[in-house]
Scaffold this motif. Structure first.
Motif, PDB file in Angstrom:
ATOM      1  N   UNK A  79      41.297  46.988  39.663  1.00  0.00           N
ATOM      2  CA  UNK A  79      42.506  46.892  40.549  1.00  0.00           C
ATOM      3  C   UNK A  79      43.707  47.272  39.911  1.00  0.00           C
ATOM      4  N   UNK A  80      43.976  46.692  38.858  1.00  0.00           N
ATOM      5  CA  UNK A  80      45.300  47.130  37.968  1.00  0.00           C
ATOM      6  C   UNK A  80      45.396  48.383  37.610  1.00  0.00           C
ATOM      7  N   UNK A  81      44.178  48.987  37.197  1.00  0.00           N
ATOM      8  CA  UNK A  81      44.214  50.604  36.835  1.00  0.00           C
ATOM      9  C   UNK A  81      44.604  51.305  37.934  1.00  0.00           C
ATOM     10  N   UNK A  82      44.100  50.912  39.147  1.00  0.00           N
ATOM     11  CA  UNK A  82      44.385  51.626  40.248  1.00  0.00           C
ATOM     12  C   UNK A  82      46.231  51.555  40.908  1.00  0.00           C
ATOM     13  N   UNK A  83      46.755  50.749  40.177  1.00  0.00           N
ATOM     14  CA  UNK A  83      48.204  50.660  40.405  1.00  0.00           C
ATOM     15  C   UNK A  83      48.603  49.444  41.241  1.00  0.00           C
ATOM     16  N   UNK A  84      47.711  48.564  41.411  1.00  0.00           N
ATOM     17  CA  UNK A  84      48.022  47.145  42.220  1.00  0.00           C
ATOM     18  C   UNK A  84      48.517  46.287  41.287  1.00  0.00           C
ATOM     19  N   UNK A  85      49.417  45.185  41.680  1.00  0.00           N
ATOM     20  CA  UNK A  85      50.059  44.190  40.966  1.00  0.00           C
ATOM     21  C   UNK A  85      48.857  43.079  41.535  1.00  0.00           C
ATOM     22  N   UNK A  86      47.884  42.345  40.446  1.00  0.00           N
ATOM     23  CA  UNK A  86      47.137  41.527  40.884  1.00  0.00           C
ATOM     24  C   UNK A  86      47.242  40.155  40.292  1.00  0.00           C
ATOM     25  N   UNK A  87      46.818  39.220  41.085  1.00  0.00           N
ATOM     26  CA  UNK A  87      46.921  37.707  41.225  1.00  0.00           C
ATOM     27  C   UNK A  87      45.711  37.065  41.470  1.00  0.00           C
ATOM     28  N   UNK A  88      45.278  36.208  40.630  1.00  0.00           N
ATOM     29  CA  UNK A  88      43.574  35.718  40.640  1.00  0.00           C
ATOM     30  C   UNK A  88      43.894  34.020  40.497  1.00  0.00           C
ATOM     31  N   UNK A  89      42.926  33.383  41.439  1.00  0.00           N
ATOM     32  CA  UNK A  89      42.754  31.927  41.241  1.00  0.00           C
ATOM     33  C   UNK A  89      41.199  31.898  41.434  1.00  0.00           C
ATOM     34  N   UNK A  90      40.753  30.667  40.974  1.00  0.00           N
ATOM     35  CA  UNK A  90      39.385  30.397  40.987  1.00  0.00           C
ATOM     36  C   UNK A  90      38.799  30.122  42.285  1.00  0.00           C
ATOM     37  N   UNK A  91      37.482  30.404  42.721  1.00  0.00           N
ATOM     38  CA  UNK A  91      37.143  29.845  43.857  1.00  0.00           C
ATOM     39  C   UNK A  91      36.305  28.789  43.935  1.00  0.00           C
ATOM     40  N   UNK A  92      36.335  27.985  42.842  1.00  0.00           N
ATOM     41  CA  UNK A  92      35.306  26.818  42.677  1.00  0.00           C
ATOM     42  C   UNK A  92      36.027  26.082  41.394  1.00  0.00           C
ATOM     43  N   UNK A  93      36.264  24.963  41.604  1.00  0.00           N
ATOM     44  CA  UNK A  93      36.667  24.174  40.430  1.00  0.00           C
ATOM     45  C   UNK A  93      36.213  24.026  39.060  1.00  0.00           C
ATOM     46  N   UNK A  94      34.830  24.423  38.996  1.00  0.00           N
ATOM     47  CA  UNK A  94      34.073  24.478  37.711  1.00  0.00           C
ATOM     48  C   UNK A  94      33.755  25.723  37.309  1.00  0.00           C
ATOM     49  N   UNK A  95      33.868  26.696  37.893  1.00  0.00           N
ATOM     50  CA  UNK A  95      33.429  28.122  37.497  1.00  0.00           C
ATOM     51  C   UNK A  95      34.155  28.806  36.545  1.00  0.00           C
ATOM     52  N   UNK A  96      35.633  28.576  36.287  1.00  0.00           N
ATOM     53  CA  UNK A  96      36.248  29.144  35.580  1.00  0.00           C
ATOM     54  C   UNK A  96      36.146  29.433  34.146  1.00  0.00           C
ATOM     55  N   UNK A  97      35.890  30.725  33.498  1.00  0.00           N
ATOM     56  CA  UNK A  97      35.711  30.814  32.148  1.00  0.00           C
ATOM     57  C   UNK A  97      37.061  30.750  31.520  1.00  0.00           C
ATOM     58  N   UNK A  98      37.343  29.698  30.805  1.00  0.00           N
ATOM     59  CA  UNK A  98      39.115  29.802  30.384  1.00  0.00           C
ATOM     60  C   UNK A  98      39.455  31.019  29.378  1.00  0.00           C
ATOM     61  N   UNK A  99      38.479  31.281  28.532  1.00  0.00           N
ATOM     62  CA  UNK A  99      38.673  32.344  27.611  1.00  0.00           C
ATOM     63  C   UNK A  99      38.884  33.780  28.442  1.00  0.00           C
ATOM     64  N   UNK A 100      38.151  34.003  29.472  1.00  0.00           N
ATOM     65  CA  UNK A 100      38.405  35.153  30.385  1.00  0.00           C
ATOM     66  C   UNK A 100      39.885  35.084  30.930  1.00  0.00           C
ATOM     67  N   UNK A 101      40.107  33.782  31.558  1.00  0.00           N
ATOM     68  CA  UNK A 101      41.313  33.657  32.172  1.00  0.00           C
ATOM     69  C   UNK A 101      42.652  34.124  31.076  1.00  0.00           C
ATOM     70  N   UNK A 102      42.663  33.566  29.897  1.00  0.00           N
ATOM     71  CA  UNK A 102      43.532  33.997  28.951  1.00  0.00           C
ATOM     72  C   UNK A 102      43.496  35.308  28.713  1.00  0.00           C
ATOM     73  N   UNK A 103      42.385  35.940  28.505  1.00  0.00           N
ATOM     74  CA  UNK A 103      42.402  37.408  28.235  1.00  0.00           C
ATOM     75  C   UNK A 103      43.089  38.260  29.254  1.00  0.00           C
ATOM     76  N   UNK A 104      42.678  37.898  30.728  1.00  0.00           N
ATOM     77  CA  UNK A 104      43.502  38.514  31.802  1.00  0.00           C
ATOM     78  C   UNK A 104      44.964  38.373  31.977  1.00  0.00           C
TER      79      UNK A 104
END
Length: 431
Positions: A75-100
């Motif tokens: 989506x970012x490559x397509x020119x969008x400004x992107x904001x993301x949050x998790x849709x479940x309290x326990x499903x976030x990969x913290x390393x992935x979040x940091x990389x993004x």
């Protein structure tokens, strides 16, 4: 939640995550996913040259996994400004979040959110003033409609990723409270026939095995719900050698389960026989009071529906005289009548809490749909305005995703000859 209450290491106006120093680990995970998501990666190349999303803000409430990261970067490559949050309290990969975050994407997510923190993160995505929303479960969409944080007229459309969210948005539409059109990505054939069936089937079994360290073969395995997710779970459990029982409220789905060779019976009866139980319905207290009372000693309970409401955990707490955490994602409930029942992953999505979620290969199709629908919404500016209701994904997008996936797999198929096309178009031809 107050602004100073966030229990994380890394926080700025553009992100709140567990630890930005995990970015290198996350980058490796995302690279692995990209290797196994050729369709989304191909779309990303198109987006980089075309910039179809230029000038748009896209707000996303999705599971923060390595696969989701591939979509966010697309989506970012397509020119969008992107904001993301998790849709479940326990499903976030913290390393992935940091990389993004390192890649310039706004992320408000960390594993282990409490309820206030969870909705605080969603509010940060609302504050990014999205023109397009991407939701998984309906919390984001519902929050927008109960908040005055963003003018809803600025949202040109949204998407919904999962069955639970589709049910909620359909209800909003019928009641006339939906204030912008939402596209049912979940209902594309390249999503539910594959993601729901093969993805949920494999990852749910993986989560149960990882959490419970249990042998599936020879066990009586109860699947509550025979939708596409339930079909996949039953199929994979049977493949592992389980004796599968299906519970259903829909007579057609129940009949299909019976024709597929599974025993079908009410949950209260199945409760007496089962060793392992999995709910996959999107409804409340599917495994309820009577079922919990009927279960035998040692029964294992898991949920693969989006929210932690499918098992009546409050009643499980009520009948327990002692609760013991055996190990991460396994809690033992010693009941007052002497039985021991085992709840996996706190009753949340066992495939994401106790395992890594769906394989990248199958999420490739689901997230290809998300990316192409976002492009389609951005191109509708000069067309007739969509009604504020739930809409199907255009069939041409679904077909395009299938064609690209076949190409990535190196599979060729036949095409209709001129004679065959003419035959299909003429009603006069017969025997």
């Amino acid at each position: 939640m107050e602004e100073g209450d966030v229990k994380t290491v890394s926080k700025t106006d553009n992100y709140t995550i567990k630890n930005e120093e995990l970015s290198e680990k996350g980058e490796k995970e995302i690279s692995w996913a990209e290797q196994h998501m050729p369709v989304v990666s191909d779309i990303k190349e198109d987006f980089e040259s075309e910039k179809p999303l230029k000038g748009l803000n896209i707000g996303c409430c999705l599971h923060v996994t390595k696969e989701t990261a591939v979509l966010m970067k697309t989506l970012k490559a397509g020119g969008a400004s992107v904001a993301l949050c998790g849709s479940n309290p326990l499903s976030t990969d913290d390393a992935v979040a940091a990389s993004l975050v390192k890649d310039g994407i706004k992320v408000f997510a960390w594993r282990g959110l409490d309820e206030d923190e969870y909705f605080w993160c969603i509010d940060q995505i609302i504050d990014s003033e999205p023109n397009i929303t991407m939701d998984d479960g309906g919390d984001f969409t519902a929050r927008i409609h109960t908040s005055d944080r963003v003018p809803e007229k600025d949202i040109i459309g949204g998407t919904e990723e999962t069955t639970t969210g589709i049910n909620r948005i359909e209800s909003m539409s019928k009641k006339g409270v939906l204030n912008y059109p939402v596209i049912a990505v979940n209902d594309t054939m390249t999503k539910y026939l594959f993601d729901n069936r093969y993805g949920t089937g494999q990852s749910t079994i993986e989560g149960i095995i990882r959490a419970g360290s249990t042998l599936i073969a020879g066990k009586t395995f109860v699947v509550c719900g025979y939708g596409w997710c339930g079909r996949g779970i039953a199929m994979r459990a049977e493949g592992f050698g389980a004796k599968v029982i299906v519970t259903e409220v829909d007579p057609i789905k129940a009949l299909e389960a019976a024709m597929n060779g599974y025993r079908v019976m009410p949950i209260e009866e199945a409760a007496k026989k089962g060793d392992i139980f999995v709910s996959a319905t999107g409804n409340k207290h599917v495994i309820g009071k009577k079922a919990l009372e009927n279960m035998k000693d040692g029964a294992m309970l898991a949920n693969s529906g989006h929210f932690d409401i499918e098992i009546d955990i409050d009643y499980l707490n009520k009948i327990a005289e002692r609760r013991t955490e055996i190990k991460p994602n396994v809690k033992e409930y010693k009941t007052k009548d002497g039985r021991k029942l085992y709840l996996l992953a706190e009753g949340r999505l066992v495939n994401l809490v106790a395992a890594n979620g769906h394989p990248s290969d199958v999420m490739d199709m689901s997230f290809a749909n998300q990316a192409l629908v976002a492009k389609w919404l951005s191109e509708r500016k000069n067309e007739e305005e969509l009604e504020n209701k739930l809409h199907a994904v255009p069939a041409k997008i679904d077909k395009k995703v299938a064609e690209r996936k076949l190409g990535a797999l190196g599979i060729e198929i036949d095409s209709l000859s001129k004679e065959q096309k003419e035959y299909l178009e003429k009603w006069e031809y017969g025997t």
